[in-house]
Structure formats: C-alpha cells, structure tokens
Design an enzyme around this catalytic site. Structure first.
Site, PDB file in Angstrom:
ATOM      1  N   SER A  48      48.101  26.435 -21.053  1.00 49.75           N
ATOM      2  CA  SER A  48      46.963  27.236 -21.516  1.00 49.75           C
ATOM      3  C   SER A  48      45.674  26.415 -21.463  1.00 49.75           C
ATOM      4  O   SER A  48      44.620  26.937 -21.086  1.00 49.75           O
ATOM      5  CB  SER A  48      47.209  27.759 -22.930  1.00 49.75           C
TER       6      SER A  48
ATOM      7  N   ASN B 138      44.568  26.324 -17.738  1.00 47.22           N
ATOM      8  CA  ASN B 138      44.434  27.547 -16.938  1.00 47.22           C
ATOM      9  C   ASN B 138      43.840  28.753 -17.650  1.00 47.22           C
ATOM     10  O   ASN B 138      43.358  29.665 -16.983  1.00 47.22           O
ATOM     11  CB  ASN B 138      45.809  27.944 -16.382  1.00 47.22           C
ATOM     12  N   TYR B 139      43.884  28.783 -18.982  1.00 47.79           N
ATOM     13  CA  TYR B 139      43.476  30.006 -19.678  1.00 47.79           C
ATOM     14  C   TYR B 139      42.370  29.822 -20.709  1.00 47.79           C
ATOM     15  O   TYR B 139      41.793  30.798 -21.162  1.00 47.79           O
ATOM     16  CB  TYR B 139      44.696  30.642 -20.371  1.00 47.79           C
ATOM     17  N   LEU B 140      42.089  28.585 -21.093  1.00 41.71           N
ATOM     18  CA  LEU B 140      41.097  28.351 -22.145  1.00 41.71           C
ATOM     19  C   LEU B 140      39.775  27.893 -21.548  1.00 41.71           C
ATOM     20  O   LEU B 140      39.732  26.877 -20.836  1.00 41.71           O
ATOM     21  CB  LEU B 140      41.613  27.291 -23.127  1.00 41.71           C
TER      22      LEU B 140
END
EC number: 5.6.2.1
Length: 581
Positions: A535, A538-540
């Site tokens: 995360s 890639n996502y934060l």
C-alpha cells in the site's frame, strides 16, 4: 532566505500546473519519447556443473545426471528445507517438468521422486551460502566493483537527452515457480531466458543493443508509444515480462503524480457518485442494480474489480465482478448486527479474502435477488464484467476506473488515521508506531496479507531478550540515582550534585532506549501478518506521508528507505506540511 523559499514554491507550483499540459503536448502525436538508447539486459550466468564430490542418489545408488537434468535437480535441492518441497502439487509439477529435461536413459531409471536423494546437493549449497558470509573484504570489494561496472554499462539509458536509471536490467535466472498461496502451478520449471526470447525496444537512430556473441534477438522494435526497453514471455503463465525505467525516473514520477491527482479528483465528486449508485439499487434493470451493488463493494471494501481468466490456467482467484454464489453467505442477523454479508474467496496472488460486513438493507435485498435460482458455481453478478464497469466509470469521471477507488480510499484512510492517532507530545518512535498503525489500517482494508516471516519467533525472542536486559539496566540505574540523591542530601556538595545529574541523565537515556525497544516489539507483533509495503508504494499518496513527517519533525528516512525516497522524490520536493489529499 525567505524570498528564495517563496520563489522555490512558485516554481514548483508552476511546474506541477503545467505537467498535464506537457503530457498532452507529448501525447498529441501518440508518442511518449523521441529517442531511446540502451545496452539491453544482463542475462543470468550459465549453469556451472556441480563438483564430482557432490553426488545425486536414486534408490540408494549414485547416479550421474546430464547437465540439463542436474541443473533442474539443483533447483529442488536448494528448497529441501522449505515448506514448498513437502507440498504434493509442488512435487508433482517439479517432477513432471524435471523429466522433460532428462535423457531417455534417465527417464527410464528415475520414475519416483520419493526415491531421489538430493541431500549432498543441499549440503553443498548451504556450504556455499556460509562461505559467502565469510568472504574477505577484498572478495566483497571485487564483487561490488563488478556490480558497479554492470550498473554503469547496463543500468542506464538515454531517453530524450536525459540519462535515466533502468529498474530491473538483470534477467531473472531459471528456477522453480512458487506462486502465492496454493497456486496450481507451483513447482513448475521457470525456463532460462535467452536472447532469442527477447524483444528489444529502442530508437531507429540509436545504437542498438548487441546480443551475446553468436546469438540474436527475437525482434527489435521502435515503438515510442510504450516505455519498456525489453520484453519476453515467461513460460509458466504466459505473461509478458518487461525491463522498465527505474521508479525514480522522470516518466515514472509523472505517472505517479497523475495517478494520485486522479484519485484527488475522485474525492471531489465521490459523494455524487455514491448518491447515484444508491439510487441505482432501485433500478428496474437488473444489470444496473448489479453494477451499483458491485460498485458499492469496490468503494466500501476496496475490492479489486477482477478479471476474467481461462479455466485452469491460473489459481482460482476472483475479484468483485467475478464473484460466484459460493463466495458469499447472507445473514439477516449475526452477532447482533443486521444484514451481514460473509465473503470468502481467493483474491489476487491467491491471498484469501475473508470478511463479515453489515451492509445497507437495500444492498442485502438485492443480493438475495441476485442469488435466486443459482448454483454455487454461478456468477453472482451474471450481467456484469470489469469492462462494463470501467466503461460506466469513465462516463462518470474522466480517467476513473475501479482501481482509482482503491487508491482514493487507501489515501483518505491513511490521512484520517494519521490525524486520529498522532499526538504531538509523543516521542519519535511512538509517532512512527502511529504511522505504521495508520498504514496497517490501509493494508487491512486492501487485504495486503503475508505469512509471518520464518524468522519471526526467533527475532521476537532476541528483541525480548534485549528488552529484559534493558529493564535490568534501568532498575540498576534507578537504584544508583536513588543512592546518589541520598548521598547529595547528606553532603550537599557540588560533586554529589553533579553525580545526581549524571545518574538522572543515565536513567532518562535508558528509559528512552527501553521505550524504543518496546515500541519496536509492539510494531513487529501487530504487523507480522500484514504487508505494509504494497500500500505504501502503490496506493498511498506519498505527499500525505511527507507532509506528516514535516509537520511532526520526523526524518523522512524513518518512513521511506533510499529506494522509496528515489521513487517519491517528486513528492518529497513539493509536499508542504499542510498538504491535504
């Protein structure tokens, strides 16, 4: 100094505002770059046969293997101590692929894996591993110099007059496929990649990479609409592998920035979209109801959309759109909660997703409707697929896909959790624990699980030993401080006063060290089955983390390692402490 800072902010603001315009200008003719030159990949070294003293035994008898069969045998020998080598599917797949590499004579003799003895091979590789640990400084220096030489020769490319770092310029060596979870193809042979498998991508006017002597590339392309430098197809799942630019490269940074800006645009209209899909739960059309319920799960639970797979080609993994009836259970009431949905399926990388979640009544009623007259193996959303869903999302917002919801929900969760968990008066270790807890909340939301590291128990025991030793030190230091205070009370001289101050500082220092160890132990225990890195990378939105570090005076190195700092250099440069996602 102040005017320089203000000028720097203005320049950053101008650059970021015009990034989109530059991207549009670059893509008007469909191109990503105008010039690309590189030296191609570094191939895995050729196989070196084992020394004669290292023997393989079959049915108790020594047997000399041909080089191709011996090489594949070493892959299994290296994994004897691993849990994989005990799994039936792993052993079955390995033995099947191993036999393909054998001579006809070897095939006729080696018919049962259980009669194979790889122990001497295993001992040999353990000894090699130990020898590497015992290398002299001179030996380590030579290896380092050779790695640096390869990096300078193969680790950089020229793209549009910029020298850019390449990410993975080394081709992965052959070995045995592991996969995640109980993957049906675990144990299969990952074949050696050769120049004849490689497609090279570069400019027509560049100095093209030379293949190894006597070899040739599969193909040389000049496709400036893609950013990969080389590609090949791996033999296990037939997926295409790429050599790409390093995450710290200019193009990667721009793409990262655009990804998070798209998620920020979603934030501005997410309430409207939620209102719309709630209205769609009452639609007269079943396809619209299914789409709306699926979107609700993607939004609320950060589920992946899921892609269609060929039967038997990969593990039985699914996403939201490909859920089957057997993957959910409905409970009108459970654990004092109403309208509970129980999910149980294999998600990406064969990671199990299990969750019990109360949903809105209208969602529950729709699910009951979707399940009517269906068998366990039937699709839950039989009038929906990922393409249909993403096409609908594009109509709602330009650039919107199911993945954007995942990025948005992950980033907004981190921001909210950091605000709730961080206390200004906490020590730096305590603040970092709060950060990891916020990150863990995101990892749980995104189902980023991992198996506890094999060394977890041992490392925790070692850490507990350090804590115990530090507690003894603290007890001793406190006794010494108490004695020093008593001595000063009796004598009232300057010497005893200084001694008290020294002992007090010693107690304070040991208390800080103990707290740091205790926080570390708590952090490790809480995160033993949670993968925080996925995360975070890639996502934060990294600007949230950078802003948090600046606000609470946390060194950025405590949150991002060197590689991660390179990847997020753009965010580190531009994020201010008052940044809001």
């Amino acid at each position: 100094h102040a005017p320089c800072q203000e000028a720097s902010k203005l320049i950053k603001s101008y650059l970021m505002c015009h990034l989109n315009e530059w991207e549009e200008e670059r893509s008007t003719d469909g191109s990503k770059w105008r010039f690309l030159e590189h030296n191609g990949p570094v191939f895995a070294p050729s196989y070196e046969p084992l020394p004669d003293k290292v023997k393989f035994f079959y049915d108790g008898k020594h047997m000399k293997l041909s080089p191709p069969a011996e090489e594949v045998a070493t892959f299994f020998a290296k994994m004897l101590d691993h849990e994989y080598s005990t799994k039936d599917i792993f052993r079955k797949n390995f033995f099947k692929d191993w036999r393909k590499e054998m001579t006809s004579e070897e095939k006729s003799k080696i018919t049962d894996l259980n009669k194979c003895n790889f122990s001497q091979m295993n001992d040999y590789f353990k000894a090699q591993s130990e020898a590497r640990k015992q290398m002299t400084k001179e030996e380590k220096r030579k290896i380092k110099e050779e790695n640096e030489r390869l990096l300078q020769e193969y680790g950089f490319c020229i793209m549009d007059n910029h020298k850019e770092r390449i990410g993975n310029f080394r081709i992965e060596p052959p070995g045995l496929f592991r996969g995640r979870g109980d993957h049906p193809k675990m144990g299969m042979l990952k074949r050696r990649i050769r120049p004849e498998d490689i497609i090279i991508n570069c400019s027509k006017d560049s100095k093209q990479p030379k293949p190894p002597p006597g070899k040739k590339w599969k193909e040389v392309r000049h496709d400036n609409k893609v950013t990969w430098l080389a590609s090949w197809t791996e033999n296990i799942q037939g997926s295409i592998k790429y050599i790409m630019l390093n995450p710290s490269s200019r193009i990667k940074g721009e793409k990262d920035w655009q990804k998070y800006e798209t998620a920020r645009r979603l934030k501005k209209c997410v309430d409207r979209l939620r209102t719309q899909y709630r209205d769609d739960w009452k639609s007269k059309e079943m396809r619209i109801r299914q789409r709306a319920v699926a979107l609700y799960f993607i939004d609320k639970l950060a589920l992946r959309a899921g892609n269609e797979k060929e039967e038997g080609e990969t593990a039985d993994t699914v996403g939201c759109c490909s859920l089957r009836v057997e993957h959910i259970q409905l409970y009108p009431k459970m654990d004092e909660q109403e309208f509970v949905v129980e999910f149980d399926f294999l998600g990406k990388d064969s990671i199990r997703y299990y969750n019990k979640i109360p949903v809105e009544k209208r969602v529950f009623k729709n699910l009951q409707l979707f399940l009517e007259n269906k068998q366990p193996e039937d699709d839950l959303f039989d009038r929906l697929n990922t393409s249909i869903l993403n096409k609908h999302l594009q109509e709602l917002m330009d650039g919107l896909t199911a993945k954007v919801f995942r990025t948005y929900n992950a980033s907004i969760t981190l921001q909210q959790q950091l605000k709730e968990l961080t206390t200004s008066d906490d020590s730096i270790p305590a603040k970092i624990l709060s950060y990891n807890r916020a990150n863990r909340a995101v990892a749980i939301l995104c189902n980023h699980q991992r198996a506890p590291p094999k060394t977890f128990e041992k490392s925790m025991q070692n850490l507990q030993t350090k804590i115990d030793e530090k507690q003894i030190q603290l007890s001793t230091a406190r006794k010494q401080l108490k004695a020093a205070k008593a001595d000063h009370k009796a004598s009232h001289d300057d010497k005893s006063k200084k001694t008290v101050e020294v002992k007090r500082k010693a107690v304070q220092r040991i208390e800080e060290q103990l707290m740091k160890l205790q926080v570390q132990a708590t952090d490790r225990e809480e995160n033993k089955q949670i993968a925080l890195g996925t995360s975070k990378l890639n996502y934060l939105d990294p600007r949230i983390s950078v802003a948090w570090c600046k606000k609470y005076a946390i060194p950025i190195e405590k949150i991002y390692n060197k590689t991660q700092r390179e990847k997020f250099a753009w965010a580190i440069d531009m994020a201010e402490k008052d940044y809001v996602f």
